[in-house]
Design a protein around this motif. Structure first.
Motif: not given
Length: 346
Positions: A11-16, A29-34
């Motif tokens: 869920g990045l918007v404009n890569s952020r 946006s979500l922050i994946p574990a990896v």
């Protein structure tokens, strides 16, 4: 390290990253574990590279680690390290190293000059004026590249002599430490006169025919071997001697002697080798006449009161003096001043 752009569902918007917007009905946006693990590992790598142990309860470790690593990245650290016993220096202790050998003989070992440590600078400075030997030793097979005119590979150690003596050394990351500067750069083996009976710092010793160990003064032994003035012990005179022929050698003995410039093919003082001793002689004067030799044993009685005498003493007998125009004349030792002689040992 980068944003997790390769994961479409993040869920990045404009890569952020963006926050959830309940009014608009858009998720955050979500922050994946990896990605979270990757960021954490990046930060921990900085902390561990600075020699620190990561801790959940310390909040300024990254800043401290960056300060340490930036300090190490500079060839000359701003650190001041004081040493009073033999030890091996750690890379983080380089900078200005103040060393006292007042308690005992001391050896300071430099860190390895390897590609891992890179280009590093250190100033080693002696603070005491004791007679204890103070050695700065390179690590392993590393070399210190001084007096390379005698040995192209340099030497494994140097000595600091006298309070205030210092050397500025720079590693090249390839097993060598190079001198950048030092307290006294007077050439090795040079004779100097002093106006003090004390020894000045910087590598000086008495000009007294001292015996040295070849293992402790390898550069000085190399100088003696290549000087053209090395002789057997029984024939050393004012030159260097090979000592016992195995472990020792001896410096020139010049105390109480007058020094004469070597002829070197001029033809005034022929058949002389460097460092040879010459006895006193009666020679023909500038007027071509041979000097009188009568009364030489009593020469001390010749002439006026020595406290008022202002010239040379000329004589033809033990009870008479002659002026300079005399047909026969001899000369006593001229008025002179005795200064302590010193020899540059490193």
């Amino acid at each position: 390290m980068d944003y997790p752009k390769s994961v479409p569902s993040v869920g990045l918007v404009n890569s952020r990253f963006v926050d959830e917007n309940p009014v608009a009905g858009t998720p955050g946006s979500l922050i994946p574990a990896v990605w979270g693990n990757s960021v954490t590992e990046e930060l921990l790598a900085v902390i561990t590279a600075a020699g620190m142990t990561p801790s959940e309860n310390v909040n300024d470790q990254l800043l401290a680690a960056l300060k340490t690593l930036l300090n190490l990245a500079s060839p000359m650290s701003s650190r001041v390290t004081e040493v009073s016993t033999s030890k091996a220096l750690m890379p983080e202790e380089l900078g200005l190293v103040l060393i006292s050998a007042s308690a005992t003989e001391t050896t300071i070992t430099l860190p390895a000059a390897s590609s891992l440590s890179g280009v590093r600078d250190v100033v080693v400075r002696r603070t005491d004026n004791s007679v204890n030997r103070l050695v700065v030793q390179a690590s392993g097979n590393d070399r210190i590249k001084f007096h390379t005119h005698l040995s192209p590979n340099g030497y494994p150690f140097l000595v600091l002599m006298g309070a205030g003596d210092w050397w500025h050394l720079r590693s090249d990351g390839a097993s060598n430490w190079w001198p950048v500067g030092r307290f006294d750069a007077t050439p090795l083996g040079r004779i100097v006169l002093e106006t003090t009976t004390a020894f000045s710092p910087g590598g000086y010793g008495a000009l007294n025919g001292r015996e040295f160990l070849r293992s402790e003064w390898p550069w000085l032994w190399d100088h003696a071997v290549q000087s053209g003035m090395l002789r057997a012990e029984v024939d050393r005179a004012g030159g260097w001697s090979s000592g016992d022929g195995i472990k020792t050698f001896r410096a020139p003995e010049v105390r109480g002697e007058f020094v004469r410039v070597l002829d070197e093919q001029r033809g005034v003082d022929t058949a002389r080798a460097a460092g040879t001793w010459q006895t006193g002689t009666n020679i023909t004067g500038d007027n071509g006449a041979a000097p009188a030799v009568q009364g030489i044993a009593n020469i001390a009685t010749v002439g006026a009161d020595p406290t008022t005498f202002t010239g040379l003493c000329y004589y033809v007998s033990a009870t008479m003096t002659e002026n300079l125009g005399s047909t026969y004349w001899g000369m006593t030792r001229p008025r002179n001043i005795a200064y302590p002689g010193r020899l540059k040992l490193i």
